[in-house]
Design a protein around this motif. Structure first.
Motif, PDB file in Angstrom:
ATOM      1  N   ALA A 143       0.864  -1.178   0.000  1.00  0.00           N
ATOM      2  CA  ALA A 143       0.000   0.000   0.000  1.00  0.00           C
ATOM      3  C   ALA A 143       0.901   1.228   0.000  1.00  0.00           C
ATOM      4  N   GLY A 144       0.627   2.165  -0.907  1.00  0.00           N
ATOM      5  CA  GLY A 144       1.518   3.309  -0.994  1.00  0.00           C
ATOM      6  C   GLY A 144       0.849   4.552  -1.539  1.00  0.00           C
ATOM      7  N   GLU A 145       1.629   5.604  -1.564  1.00  0.00           N
ATOM      8  CA  GLU A 145       1.150   6.836  -2.164  1.00  0.00           C
ATOM      9  C   GLU A 145       0.861   6.595  -3.640  1.00  0.00           C
ATOM     10  N   PRO A 146      -0.243   7.117  -4.156  1.00  0.00           N
ATOM     11  CA  PRO A 146      -0.576   6.873  -5.569  1.00  0.00           C
ATOM     12  C   PRO A 146       0.576   7.215  -6.500  1.00  0.00           C
ATOM     13  N   GLY A 147       0.859   6.278  -7.416  1.00  0.00           N
ATOM     14  CA  GLY A 147       1.941   6.478  -8.368  1.00  0.00           C
ATOM     15  C   GLY A 147       3.295   6.027  -7.878  1.00  0.00           C
ATOM     16  N   PHE A 148       3.374   5.383  -6.702  1.00  0.00           N
ATOM     17  CA  PHE A 148       4.683   4.952  -6.209  1.00  0.00           C
ATOM     18  C   PHE A 148       5.348   4.034  -7.228  1.00  0.00           C
ATOM     19  N   GLY A 149       6.679   4.076  -7.257  1.00  0.00           N
ATOM     20  CA  GLY A 149       7.432   3.266  -8.198  1.00  0.00           C
ATOM     21  C   GLY A 149       8.557   2.528  -7.507  1.00  0.00           C
ATOM     22  N   PHE A 150       9.538   2.133  -8.285  1.00  0.00           N
ATOM     23  CA  PHE A 150      10.693   1.453  -7.699  1.00  0.00           C
ATOM     24  C   PHE A 150      11.549   2.406  -6.876  1.00  0.00           C
ATOM     25  N   ARG A 151      11.617   3.650  -7.269  1.00  0.00           N
ATOM     26  CA  ARG A 151      12.530   4.590  -6.617  1.00  0.00           C
ATOM     27  C   ARG A 151      11.821   5.713  -5.877  1.00  0.00           C
ATOM     28  N   THR A 152      10.500   5.828  -6.013  1.00  0.00           N
ATOM     29  CA  THR A 152       9.792   6.969  -5.449  1.00  0.00           C
ATOM     30  C   THR A 152       8.529   6.521  -4.725  1.00  0.00           C
ATOM     31  N   GLY A 153       8.127   7.332  -3.755  1.00  0.00           N
ATOM     32  CA  GLY A 153       6.868   7.122  -3.058  1.00  0.00           C
ATOM     33  C   GLY A 153       7.024   6.373  -1.749  1.00  0.00           C
ATOM     34  N   ARG A 154       6.204   6.757  -0.778  1.00  0.00           N
ATOM     35  CA  ARG A 154       6.178   6.050   0.499  1.00  0.00           C
ATOM     36  C   ARG A 154       5.292   4.813   0.360  1.00  0.00           C
ATOM     37  N   VAL A 155       5.768   3.686   0.885  1.00  0.00           N
ATOM     38  CA  VAL A 155       5.034   2.432   0.761  1.00  0.00           C
ATOM     39  C   VAL A 155       5.113   1.649   2.071  1.00  0.00           C
ATOM     40  N   TRP A 156       4.063   0.861   2.304  1.00  0.00           N
ATOM     41  CA  TRP A 156       3.984  -0.063   3.433  1.00  0.00           C
ATOM     42  C   TRP A 156       3.649  -1.432   2.854  1.00  0.00           C
ATOM     43  N   ALA A 157       4.375  -2.472   3.228  1.00  0.00           N
ATOM     44  CA  ALA A 157       4.226  -3.767   2.560  1.00  0.00           C
ATOM     45  C   ALA A 157       4.159  -4.891   3.571  1.00  0.00           C
ATOM     46  N   ALA A 158       3.452  -5.986   3.180  1.00  0.00           N
ATOM     47  CA  ALA A 158       3.285  -7.136   4.057  1.00  0.00           C
ATOM     48  C   ALA A 158       3.401  -8.422   3.260  1.00  0.00           C
ATOM     49  N   HIS A 159       4.060  -9.412   3.860  1.00  0.00           N
ATOM     50  CA  HIS A 159       4.225 -10.755   3.288  1.00  0.00           C
ATOM     51  C   HIS A 159       4.005 -11.755   4.407  1.00  0.00           C
ATOM     52  N   LEU A 160       3.156 -12.756   4.171  1.00  0.00           N
ATOM     53  CA  LEU A 160       2.915 -13.779   5.189  1.00  0.00           C
ATOM     54  C   LEU A 160       3.890 -14.934   4.986  1.00  0.00           C
ATOM     55  N   ALA A 161       4.671 -15.222   6.010  1.00  0.00           N
ATOM     56  CA  ALA A 161       5.691 -16.273   5.940  1.00  0.00           C
ATOM     57  C   ALA A 161       5.037 -17.625   6.215  1.00  0.00           C
TER      58      ALA A 161
END
Length: 677
Positions: A189-207
């Protein structure tokens, strides 16, 4: 009770444990040295109309009892009350309870800024307690208004999809008994338009390697969450009095600098937590070279060609065990076929080792063929009793019931033969409700026991290619087979997105035939070589049929890979946000930023006659770098190349990153490799 503040590597987590229910007030960028108690007092929200009569706050285990009308963390029992909370070494332990259960919540922030969260539920009643569902939820801010996750098919795994996060739930569920080719993999989940190098993002992965769900939700009240947990069937987990159910770890990461910022945290954390033996050996796997045609003379000739090219590990794939002449029979009968191998595998292994290579072997222990000897002797070991259709002409073996047999058979093989590597396959979904939890736990136990008994043996997780790539199984394996396709065009996308989470040295990538066996697409040798260079490199091609020129190019490529792998398998993975989707750029930069390798890749027809400049992310802006092409020259359509390509060029990192260099005019499906020193 108090307010806790965990900090590491630019990330902060603030948990308020002063009320009835603990609440996460912040997960994201570092808040610095702040009086978090005073800040927590100042962040108490207003009481909105037509709502509960206290300020609504999202707790660590939100439920209806607190006024949370979204998807709850625990779907049964009465309200939980906070009992205790403590913090030590960037870890918080919170105990909550009601009359039925006690829940221990663990939150651990690593030195790299990776936040892990899980819950443990203990039955406090005097009777059995069915676990209906227990999930981990973390808050995300209103700015996180766009979602990225993944879907896919066999040989087309981890394909990105984006959508806005509006009011309601976007939920991805897996009922395969494994993550599956369509696994959501990572929810960002991130700021609209986030990319590889730009934008604030929050991420989750279930192990977790079994059934699961992961979701994002935005409530009309204003709160947003990322959540995940094991997807349990009714009655799948039942706790006796005093027993405990433990959720999988939810692995979460925040980045101020786009998706590459996630990799910047996850890769060093994975490398520290599950270190590999380096260097990673160059592999030749026999599958697409010979399939089921197991003949000692043919395989000996292939081993000779592999050794001459510089291969370090020779892996014999499917077809070596009793009666296995095609994919319709014999799974479960893990004895060397004495009609094909009258002296066992000893002659082949001896020859492989004499040529200076390790030997590896394919197995599929979790599966059984209906007409196998094992199925005839133990029909009760077939998961679900054999109900439903077969898949790839096979059924699933109940690992829990067959545990001792599997451990004995695999141990016997590893004791008799000097096997350094097992390619561990899993070629179908379970398709039986209520079995995924215990099947996954039994698999984890089997892998752990084998690694304990044979610590020198490496294991690759393969599941019809890339259908079981997750951080739950990673501590028990040494390599992932990223996909069953060796088509370099498809592999570019699959490897690009898989490596957002998993470092490249854990991801198998092989050089295939000129005509891809899965897609039938024809690809230039240079494109195939460049695509397979960056990960755990290998070959899946019958080198005995290659021309002398092709063999020379393959040998040169292996030598180049060996020269570069200290960089490729320890460095920082970077990807550029290119304005033309037909042109991609990815690379690996040394941790001290003195050395880098990039690949400029065309995955389609460029939109303009002169494509955008090549911009190199991740460099030190104040250092000088010499840029030069390496590897097989790609095919171009141009009357004259950019002059700098002839002898290389030396420029400051700031210029190379911000302004870049003119790109040669590559035709589609080509790759230019560039080394920077």
């Amino acid at each position: 009770m108090t307010v806790f503040h965990l900090r590491a590597a630019g990330t902060s987590l603030v948990l308020d444990a002063r009320g009835v229910a603990p609440s996460i007030l912040h997960w994201g960028s570092d808040l610095g040295d702040v009086d978090v108690a005073a800040w927590a007092d100042a962040t108490v929200p207003a009481v909105p109309p037509s709502s509960i009569d206290v300020p609504p706050q999202l707790s660590l285990l939100p439920s209806l009892f607190e006024g949370w009308s979204g998807r709850p963390a625990l779907t049964a029992g009465g309200p939980l009350r906070l009992v205790s909370a403590s913090e030590q070494n960037r870890a918080i332990c919170v105990r909550s309870e009601n009359s039925d259960a006690e829940v221990l919540s663990e939150l651990k922030l690593s030195s790299e800024g990776v936040l892990r969260v899980r819950h443990s539920l203990t039955n406090r009643t005097g009777a059995d307690l069915a676990v209906p569902g227990l999930d981990v939820l973390l808050p995300i801010p209103a700015e996180a208004a766009e979602l990225l996750d993944f879907t896919g098919l066999w040989c087309h795994e981890r394909q990105p999809q984006r959508l806005p996060l509006r009011h309601g739930v976007w939920s991805r569920e897996s009922r395969h008994g494994r993550p599956g080719h369509d696994d959501a993999f990572l929810m960002v989940a991130g700021e609209p338009g986030f990319g590889f190098r730009t934008g604030r993002v929050w991420a989750a992965h279930l192990a977790w390697s079994g059934d699961k769900r992961i979701w994002a939700e935005r409530s009309a009240l204003g709160y947003g969450v990322l959540g995940a947990g094991e997807l349990l069937a009714p009655g799948e987990v039942v706790l006796r009095p005093g027993e405990t159910y433990e959720t999988p770890w939810l692995i979460t990461v925040h980045s101020e600098h786009g998706l590459d910022g996630l990799s910047d945290r996850l890769h060093p954390w994975i490398r520290r937590m599950t270190p590999l033996k380096l260097p990673r050996p160059v592999v030749l796997n026999t599958w697409e070279a010979v399939y089921f045609d197991h003949d000692l003379a043919v395989l000996t000739e292939l081993a000779d060609a592999a050794a001459e090219a510089g291969v370090e590990r020779f892996v014999l794939d499917d077809g070596w065990f009793t009666g296995r002449r095609d994919d319709k029979r014999a799974l479960g009968d893990w004895f060397v076929d004495d009609t094909v191998w009258p002296e066992g595998l000893h002659p082949l292994i001896s020859h492989v080792r004499q040529r200076g290579m390790e030997f590896g072997l394919w197995v599929e222990p979790e599966m059984i063929s209906p007409e196998s000897r094992l199925a005839a002797e133990h029909p009760d070991w077939i998961l679900g009793g054999g109900a439903g259709p077969t898949w790839r002409h096979q059924r699933v073996l109940d690992v829990e019931k067959a545990y001792d047999h599997l451990l004995e058979r695999l141990s016997a093989l590893l004791a008799e033969y000097p096997i350094a590597f097992l390619k561990w396959d899993h070629n179908r979904d379970l398709l039986t409700p209520g079995d995924a939890h215990r099947q996954t736990r039994a698999l984890y136990r089997l892998l752990a026991d084998l690694r304990m008994a044979f610590p020198h043996v490496e294991i690759e997780s393969c599941a019809s290619g890339g259908a079981r790539i997750d951080l739950g199984i990673l501590p028990l394996v040494d390599r992932f087979w990223t996909s069953d396709t060796n088509d370099p065009l498809d592999r570019q996308s699959i490897q690009r997105w898989t490596s957002v989470v998993v470092p490249p040295e854990y991801l198998g990538g092989h050089l295939g035939d000129g005509v891809a066996h899965v897609t039938g697409r024809t690809s230039a040798l240079g494109f195939r070589l460049a695509t397979a260079l960056f990960g755990s490199a290998g070959i899946e091609w019958n080198l005995t049929r290659a021309s002398p020129a092709e063999k020379a190019d393959v040998a040169a490529w292996i030598a180049e890979h060996k020269r570069l792998r200290p960089l490729l398998h320890t460095g920082r993975v970077v990807r550029a946000d290119t304005p033309d989707p037909a042109q991609q750029l990815h690379g690996v930069v040394a941790q001290d930023r003195t050395h880098a390798v990039y690949a400029l890749v065309t995955v389609g027809t460029p939109a303009a006659a002169l494509p955008p400049p090549i911009r190199f992310p991740g460099l030190d802006p104040d250092r000088l770098y010499t840029v030069r092409p390496i590897g097989v020259a790609p095919r171009v359509v141009q009357d004259a190349p950019p002059p700098w390509l002839a002898n290389g060029v030396t420029l400051p990192g700031r210029i190379l990153s911000e302004a870049g260099l003119p790109a040669p005019l590559l035709v589609p499906d080509q790759a230019l490799l560039l080394e920077l020193n």
